[in-house]
Design an enzyme around this catalytic site. Sequence first.
Site, mmCIF file in Angstrom:
data_model
loop_
_atom_site.group_PDB
_atom_site.id
_atom_site.type_symbol
_atom_site.label_atom_id
_atom_site.label_comp_id
_atom_site.label_asym_id
_atom_site.label_seq_id
_atom_site.Cartn_x
_atom_site.Cartn_y
_atom_site.Cartn_z
ATOM 1 N N GLU A 1 63.158 -0.312 24.182
ATOM 2 C CA GLU A 1 63.088 -1.295 23.095
ATOM 3 C C GLU A 1 64.353 -1.347 22.235
ATOM 4 O O GLU A 1 64.282 -1.370 21.011
ATOM 5 C CB GLU A 1 61.846 -1.026 22.233
ATOM 6 C CG GLU A 1 60.577 -1.077 23.058
ATOM 7 C CD GLU A 1 59.305 -0.666 22.304
ATOM 8 O OE1 GLU A 1 59.365 -0.522 21.073
ATOM 9 O OE2 GLU A 1 58.275 -0.480 22.964
ATOM 10 N N ASN B 1 63.464 -0.099 29.318
ATOM 11 C CA ASN B 1 62.071 -0.552 29.167
ATOM 12 C C ASN B 1 61.924 -1.332 27.861
ATOM 13 O O ASN B 1 62.422 -0.896 26.813
ATOM 14 C CB ASN B 1 61.178 0.705 29.126
ATOM 15 C CG ASN B 1 59.704 0.409 29.228
ATOM 16 O OD1 ASN B 1 59.271 -0.285 30.149
ATOM 17 N ND2 ASN B 1 58.914 0.931 28.306
ATOM 18 N N HIS C 1 52.551 -6.158 27.306
ATOM 19 C CA HIS C 1 51.461 -6.157 26.324
ATOM 20 C C HIS C 1 51.242 -7.629 25.966
ATOM 21 O O HIS C 1 52.029 -8.201 25.202
ATOM 22 C CB HIS C 1 51.850 -5.370 25.070
ATOM 23 C CG HIS C 1 52.114 -3.919 25.324
ATOM 24 N ND1 HIS C 1 51.100 -3.049 25.654
ATOM 25 C CD2 HIS C 1 53.254 -3.190 25.292
ATOM 26 C CE1 HIS C 1 51.617 -1.828 25.814
ATOM 27 N NE2 HIS C 1 52.919 -1.889 25.604
ATOM 28 N N GLU D 1 53.619 -1.219 31.015
ATOM 29 C CA GLU D 1 52.653 -0.850 29.962
ATOM 30 C C GLU D 1 51.585 -1.931 29.792
ATOM 31 O O GLU D 1 51.187 -2.274 28.683
ATOM 32 C CB GLU D 1 53.368 -0.654 28.608
ATOM 33 C CG GLU D 1 54.495 0.348 28.630
ATOM 34 C CD GLU D 1 55.107 0.621 27.260
ATOM 35 O OE1 GLU D 1 54.526 0.217 26.231
ATOM 36 O OE2 GLU D 1 56.181 1.244 27.221
ATOM 37 N N ASP E 1 48.627 -4.351 29.131
ATOM 38 C CA ASP E 1 47.269 -4.567 28.629
ATOM 39 C C ASP E 1 47.154 -6.021 28.231
ATOM 40 O O ASP E 1 48.161 -6.687 27.976
ATOM 41 C CB ASP E 1 46.862 -3.603 27.496
ATOM 42 C CG ASP E 1 47.910 -3.404 26.424
ATOM 43 O OD1 ASP E 1 48.623 -4.364 26.085
ATOM 44 O OD2 ASP E 1 48.013 -2.283 25.903
HETATM 45 O O1 9MR Z 1 50.369 3.850 22.822
HETATM 46 C C1 9MR Z 1 51.285 4.726 22.211
HETATM 47 C C2 9MR Z 1 50.656 5.349 20.987
HETATM 48 O O2 9MR Z 1 49.552 6.158 21.365
HETATM 49 C C3 9MR Z 1 51.690 6.192 20.260
HETATM 50 O O3 9MR Z 1 51.137 6.656 19.036
HETATM 51 C C4 9MR Z 1 52.919 5.357 19.958
HETATM 52 C C5 9MR Z 1 54.016 6.202 19.322
HETATM 53 O O4 9MR Z 1 54.416 7.228 20.177
HETATM 54 O O5 9MR Z 1 53.441 4.796 21.160
HETATM 55 C C6 9MR Z 1 52.526 3.969 21.827
HETATM 56 O O6 9MR Z 1 53.110 3.493 23.032
HETATM 57 C C7 9MR Z 1 54.181 2.566 22.896
HETATM 58 C C8 9MR Z 1 55.163 2.829 24.013
HETATM 59 O O7 9MR Z 1 55.579 4.181 23.999
HETATM 60 C C9 9MR Z 1 56.352 1.914 23.934
HETATM 61 N N1 9MR Z 1 55.922 0.526 23.935
HETATM 62 C C10 9MR Z 1 54.907 0.189 22.943
HETATM 63 C C11 9MR Z 1 53.713 1.124 23.064
HETATM 64 C C12 9MR Z 1 52.631 0.738 22.057
HETATM 65 O O8 9MR Z 1 53.100 0.919 20.766
#
Ligand code: 9MR
Length: 355
Positions: free
Chosen positions: A164, A206, A242, A272, A274
């Site tokens: 990101e 990513n 997402h 990722e 959903d």
């Molecule tokens: O789903 C993840 C959540 O449980 C964590 O608290 C958060 C911070 O580490 O990250 C979320 O996953 C993210 C992913 O690593 C990167 N893309 C967005 C995802 C959703 O926020």
Amino acid sequence: MVRARLSLFCAVVLLAASCDHKSAAVTSPTPSPPSTDVDPLKDAAAMSGRLVGAAVQSAFLGDPRYTHVFDRHFNYVTAEYEMKWATTGRSPDVEDFGAGDAIAGYAESRGMRIKGHALIWHGSVPSWVNALSASELRSAFENHIRSTAAHYRGRVLAWDVVNEAVADDGSGLRDTVFRQKLGDQYIANAFRLAREADPQALLFYNDYGGEGLTAKSDRIYDLVRDLVAQGVPIDGVGLQMHVSAANPPPDAGIAANMRRLADLGLRVNISEMDVRVRDVPGTLQARLDVQRSVYRSIVAVCVAEPRCDAVTFWGVSDAHSWIYTQYGPDNPLLFDEQYLAKPAFYGVMDAFRRR
Ligand code: 9MR
């Protein structure tokens, strides 16, 4: 066992609409047999030459309902947060790979592949890192990448190296602590450090919001094209996916975006996925049917693209999803809260079977 029996019992009785249980929120238009009775998704994915993954948390691996579905259907594992810097580097002096190792060990004992996630992400930086000077940050950044990638060397198939880094409006790079103190070249440096520490792992950039053809995906394309042109060791791009079923990115745009990335010599994956349904009008059954169709058509785009080699979902069942914290109640995944296969599951199955 009692729980499993209860689920089975509810599944049967739900069809008679007489089981007052939380899972009643996700009754499906197609009768949902218990997931134990449905074909393994990973077999269908393997037939199409793709890995099928899920994001997991180590705590879930002690829940037999969870592991039953996870083991049966998935062959690729991403740690939802436990390999990130904010977890491994809580203290500046001690690295803690315990939770990530638990996930990796679980995956290895079942022959699943592992995706490392994510080495450099502004969203998961230990708090002590923000106070560092530029030179201190450079050293911490290098140590973190070297030691994390070396720790998992030979164990992960791939790493999300930088996550990101592009601004949401596609105007340029996101203004993060890394960019401010290390300059734009932090991205190329992260990939070089990761390759040195684990020469075998596939290295991915990513991001989200760049799935179809958008200003952001144009900027992501420019970024990775320039990395490739400079000889930076990057192997692919993860499209997070997402999405909302009310407004998904058009399939043709996703296909065109994947193809232009592939034309750079890169792999792509859906990293990722959903699909939110709360903004879809109509009954829950209608929303879940739309969700099925969105899952099917987007996964079909990956199956049709030779360079798209994996599809990972951001969780296993609606019992646990990051979506609820960010967007509120929803039903975003392939299995419902009782771990029964939803219409979405059958949509993904159809896509892997090219139906
Ligand atoms: O789903 C993840 C959540 O449980 C964590 O608290 C958060 C911070 O580490 O990250 C979320 O996953 C993210 C992913 O690593 C990167 N893309 C967005 C995802 C959703 O926020």
